[in-house]
Design a protein around this motif. Structure first.
Motif, mmCIF file in Angstrom:
data_model
loop_
_atom_site.group_PDB
_atom_site.id
_atom_site.type_symbol
_atom_site.label_atom_id
_atom_site.label_comp_id
_atom_site.label_asym_id
_atom_site.label_seq_id
_atom_site.Cartn_x
_atom_site.Cartn_y
_atom_site.Cartn_z
ATOM 1 N N CYS A 142 0.361 6.892 4.817
ATOM 2 C CA CYS A 142 1.690 7.349 5.252
ATOM 3 C C CYS A 142 2.504 7.853 4.061
ATOM 4 C CB CYS A 142 2.431 6.214 5.955
ATOM 5 S SG CYS A 142 1.690 5.724 7.531
ATOM 6 N N ALA A 143 2.429 7.124 2.937
ATOM 7 C CA ALA A 143 3.175 7.529 1.751
ATOM 8 C C ALA A 143 2.674 8.856 1.202
ATOM 9 C CB ALA A 143 3.082 6.441 0.683
ATOM 10 N N ALA A 144 1.354 8.988 1.052
ATOM 11 C CA ALA A 144 0.781 10.220 0.514
ATOM 12 C C ALA A 144 1.090 11.409 1.419
ATOM 13 C CB ALA A 144 -0.726 10.062 0.343
ATOM 14 N N LEU A 145 1.080 11.183 2.733
ATOM 15 C CA LEU A 145 1.376 12.263 3.679
ATOM 16 C C LEU A 145 2.835 12.720 3.548
ATOM 17 C CD1 LEU A 145 0.444 14.036 6.038
ATOM 18 C CD2 LEU A 145 1.146 12.187 7.593
ATOM 19 N N ILE A 146 3.753 11.776 3.415
ATOM 20 C CA ILE A 146 5.168 12.150 3.279
ATOM 21 C C ILE A 146 5.401 12.917 1.975
ATOM 22 C CG2 ILE A 146 7.524 11.253 3.049
ATOM 23 C CD1 ILE A 146 6.670 8.924 4.852
ATOM 24 N N ASN A 187 -4.227 4.442 -8.381
ATOM 25 C CA ASN A 187 -3.017 4.781 -9.129
ATOM 26 C C ASN A 187 -3.122 6.076 -9.927
ATOM 27 O OD1 ASN A 187 -1.126 2.336 -8.798
ATOM 28 N ND2 ASN A 187 -3.065 1.367 -9.357
ATOM 29 N N TYR A 188 -4.312 6.425 -10.379
ATOM 30 C CA TYR A 188 -4.428 7.551 -11.314
ATOM 31 C C TYR A 188 -5.368 8.653 -10.847
ATOM 32 C CZ TYR A 188 -2.126 4.337 -14.527
ATOM 33 O OH TYR A 188 -1.238 3.471 -15.118
ATOM 34 N N GLN A 189 -5.803 8.604 -9.573
ATOM 35 C CA GLN A 189 -6.752 9.622 -9.143
ATOM 36 C C GLN A 189 -6.134 11.020 -9.167
ATOM 37 O OE1 GLN A 189 -6.637 11.233 -5.939
ATOM 38 N NE2 GLN A 189 -5.098 10.037 -4.870
ATOM 39 N N ALA A 190 -4.823 11.154 -8.876
ATOM 40 C CA ALA A 190 -4.195 12.481 -8.921
ATOM 41 C C ALA A 190 -4.176 13.030 -10.345
ATOM 42 C CB ALA A 190 -2.771 12.404 -8.362
ATOM 43 N N GLY A 213 0.808 -1.209 0.000
ATOM 44 C CA GLY A 213 0.000 0.000 0.000
ATOM 45 C C GLY A 213 0.842 1.261 0.000
ATOM 46 N N PHE A 214 1.963 1.218 0.712
ATOM 47 C CA PHE A 214 2.874 2.359 0.766
ATOM 48 C C PHE A 214 3.422 2.676 -0.622
ATOM 49 C CE2 PHE A 214 6.544 4.870 1.686
ATOM 50 C CZ PHE A 214 6.341 5.435 2.936
ATOM 51 N N ASP A 215 3.911 1.648 -1.298
ATOM 52 C CA ASP A 215 4.489 1.870 -2.631
ATOM 53 C C ASP A 215 3.425 2.339 -3.613
ATOM 54 O OD1 ASP A 215 5.757 1.146 -5.348
ATOM 55 O OD2 ASP A 215 7.374 0.772 -3.931
ATOM 56 N N GLN A 216 2.252 1.758 -3.540
ATOM 57 C CA GLN A 216 1.161 2.162 -4.420
ATOM 58 C C GLN A 216 0.731 3.595 -4.123
ATOM 59 O OE1 GLN A 216 -2.755 0.161 -3.996
ATOM 60 N NE2 GLN A 216 -2.549 -0.372 -6.159
ATOM 61 N N GLY A 217 0.716 3.956 -2.833
ATOM 62 C CA GLY A 217 0.287 5.286 -2.437
ATOM 63 C C GLY A 217 1.237 6.380 -2.882
ATOM 64 N N TRP A 218 2.538 6.161 -2.705
ATOM 65 C CA TRP A 218 3.457 7.231 -3.100
ATOM 66 C C TRP A 218 3.586 7.314 -4.619
ATOM 67 C CZ3 TRP A 218 7.630 6.193 -6.037
ATOM 68 C CH2 TRP A 218 8.363 5.018 -5.862
ATOM 69 N N TRP A 219 3.393 6.205 -5.317
ATOM 70 C CA TRP A 219 3.468 6.263 -6.771
ATOM 71 C C TRP A 219 2.318 7.086 -7.344
ATOM 72 C CZ3 TRP A 219 6.493 6.154 -10.650
ATOM 73 C CH2 TRP A 219 6.022 5.938 -11.947
ATOM 74 N N ALA A 220 1.125 6.910 -6.804
ATOM 75 C CA ALA A 220 -0.021 7.678 -7.284
ATOM 76 C C ALA A 220 0.196 9.171 -7.078
ATOM 77 C CB ALA A 220 -1.288 7.229 -6.561
ATOM 78 N N SER A 221 0.783 9.538 -5.929
ATOM 79 C CA SER A 221 1.054 10.958 -5.662
ATOM 80 C C SER A 221 2.266 11.446 -6.439
ATOM 81 C CB SER A 221 1.291 11.169 -4.161
ATOM 82 O OG SER A 221 0.164 10.791 -3.408
ATOM 83 N N MET A 222 3.256 10.570 -6.610
ATOM 84 C CA MET A 222 4.512 10.974 -7.231
ATOM 85 C C MET A 222 4.337 11.395 -8.683
ATOM 86 S SD MET A 222 7.522 11.034 -5.754
ATOM 87 C CE MET A 222 7.767 9.590 -4.723
ATOM 88 N N MET A 223 3.354 10.817 -9.367
ATOM 89 C CA MET A 223 3.148 11.164 -10.766
ATOM 90 C C MET A 223 2.686 12.609 -10.940
ATOM 91 S SD MET A 223 1.662 7.753 -12.691
ATOM 92 C CE MET A 223 0.406 7.317 -11.496
ATOM 93 N N SER A 224 2.337 13.266 -9.815
ATOM 94 C CA SER A 224 1.982 14.685 -9.876
ATOM 95 C C SER A 224 3.032 15.563 -9.204
ATOM 96 C CB SER A 224 0.620 14.916 -9.193
ATOM 97 O OG SER A 224 -0.407 14.244 -9.873
#
Length: 509
Positions: free
Chosen positions: A168-172, A297-300, A29-40
């Motif tokens: 946690c990933a999205a928050l960081i 993955n693509y909501q952002a 979940g952490f890796d999936q969460g930061w990847w979704a945010s990271m693309m933005s």
């Protein structure tokens, strides 16, 4: 296991198993969460992407988005396949040791990446490979350790920890958004090593599954494990072990005509096993097909398309909603059941997606339209995470047969089907979304309607049923809509029967 008194307290160990036995799923979940945010995230896109003169911003190409998301799902599927023999031969706890080691290696590869997007993807695949092992081990482990009236809650923790890791990933990512250097994205990559570290610290305290120990003819160890897990005295533990052993005899008797078949093939050739495979696999496919791979993955990227600007903050809020939804769902699962929750949930999920598709049909974006889309997306996410999110994993833990090697293989088939469906979605979605925009939501809305039909036709109610009772009802070929009212014999009289009573076994079959 046999019926337990719901009012009886359980020792601290069952809560340790419930929490720390599922914590490995937070890494995925952490890796999936930061990847979704990271693309933005501009710093990440500037490092690996290109400058888009039309949007006047740095971004990843559609190909980079597809590879970055899709190859991770390939890693999950490989982890599921490799996790099956680990789970069978090493046991549940030792498999989680291996999972933690693999996750640590993947984080090291990601964090040490300099300019190579290929190295970054390799690390991502390894981390997701560890997530695949967790997806094989955790549902089986929690389902076998849980008292029957807590099984919905404990198996639902797999999905809950996916949300905790993603939050946690999205928050960081959000907190580091103004860091000018590469540490804006490296920080979150390095931070995820905390999750396998928690595994290293907690695993020495976790017991092995009594079911796995019995299948390895380690009866004394199985009794000791069961006593620790459920706070039973010696007589009660012996009675539950006898009930499990009786069901093993039933399963072995049923398999005598299949000796020439591999267990993988038995999932499809045996009529009873095929029905169970269909339910477990179908639940996981429809969990993904209704849109969670798209949203996670693509909501952002999607929100940026409809004119919403605070996408990183919204990623944090979405995961908070997901955690609240999972907590709600875990308590509903053992009260309202599976079937009664999934049916209306599919209708509401479909309505949300169809509404989002309708809202994004106009070609011109506006602030009111983007806010309406965000509201519907939050409602969709809460509904999903309180229903299909945890309950699909509860079904995966409950439906496969106990006491046979087919159990691990059926869980693997279910998990592989989920991530195989997700793989198709994450590869195709960037191109579909670029072509039709928000109308992509119409596709997921239609799939929710089909999911409701699937639940009505195939998914039985397994609330507060022991694994042995579920086995009995499937062997008796009870229709899905009659599971709730069917009177089982195994829990009532199984403890008073001799395990080697051949006549009784033949009568049950």
């Amino acid at each position: 296991m046999s019926s337990s008194n719901p009012s009886r307290g359980f020792p601290w160990l069952i809560w340790v198993v419930a929490i720390f036995g599922s914590v490995s799923s937070a890494g995925f979940g952490f890796d999936q969460g930061w990847w979704a945010s990271m693309m933005s995230l501009t710093q990440f896109n500037r490092h690996f992407g290109y400058y888009d003169p039309v949007q006047q911003a740095w971004s990843l190409s559609n190909r980079q988005q597809s590879l970055g998301t899709g190859l991770g799902y390939v890693g999950v599927i490989l982890g599921l396949v490799c996790g099956t023999p680990l789970n069978e031969r090493l046991g549940r706890r030792n498999s989680l040791w291996v999972q933690s080691a693999v996750a640590t290696a993947g984080v090291a590869i990601e964090a040490s990446c300099q300019d190579s997007y290929a190295q970054f993807l390799v690390g991502k695949v390894v981390v997701y490979f560890a997530g695949g092992i967790a997806s094989t081990v955790i549902p089986v482990y929690q389902g076998e350790c849980a008292p029957q009236h807590l099984r919905g809650m404990m198996t639902g923790l797999y999905n809950a920890f996916l949300m905790v890791g993603g939050f946690c990933a999205a928050l960081i990512v959000y907190l580091c958004r103004h860091v000018p250097s590469d540490w804006a994205w490296r920080s979150v990559v390095v931070a995820q090593v905390a999750i396998p570290a928690m595994g290293w610290l907690s695993l020495p305290f976790l017991p092995e599954s009594p079911y796995w120990l019995l299948r390895r003819s380690r009866r004394a160890a199985a009794i000791a494990s069961l006593r620790r897990l459920h706070a039973l005295d010696a007589a009660a533990a012996e009675a539950e072990i006898l009930s499990i052993e009786q069901q093993l005899v039933l399963q072995q008797h049923q398999q005598q005509q299949e000796k020439e078949l591999a267990s993988w093939m038995a999932c499809f050739t045996d009529p009873v096993y095929f029905r169970r495979t269909l339910i477990a696999v179908g639940a996981q496919i429809f969990q993904q097909a209704q849109g969670i791979s798209f949203v996670a993955n693509y909501q952002a990227v999607f929100l940026e398309q409809v004119g919403f600007r605070q996408v990183l903050l919204m990623s944090v809020i979405v995961y908070i909603i997901g955690i609240i939804g999972n907590l709600t769902g875990m308590f509903m699962a053992d009260r309202l059941g599976r079937r009664n929750v999934l049916l209306p949930a599919s209708g509401l999920l479909g309505a949300c997606m169809l509404t989002i598709g309708g809202l994004t049909t106009p070609s011109t974006a506006s602030s009111s339209l983007s806010i309406a889309v965000v509201v519907m997306l939050m409602l969709w996410f809460f509904t999903f995470q309180s229903t299909w999110g945890p309950l699909a994993w509860a079904i995966t833990a409950e439906i496969p047969p106990t006491g046979t090697a087919v159990r691990e293989k059926m869980v693997t088939l279910a998990g592989s089907s989920a991530y195989g469906t997700g793989l198709v979605i994450v590869f195709v979605n960037p191109y579909t979304q670029a072509a039709i925009g928000g109308k992509v939501a119409f596709i997921y809305g239609a799939l929710s309607i089909i999911a409701a039909v699937f639940v009505w036709m195939f998914v039985p109610e397994t609330k507060r049923r022991s694994l042995e009772e579920i086995d009995e009802m499937f062997m008796a070929r009870v229709p899905a809509r009659e599971f709730k009212t069917y009177q089982c014999h195994s829990s009532a009289s199984g403890l008073d029967k001799a395990v080697d009573d051949k006549a009784s076994v033949d009568e049950c079959i």
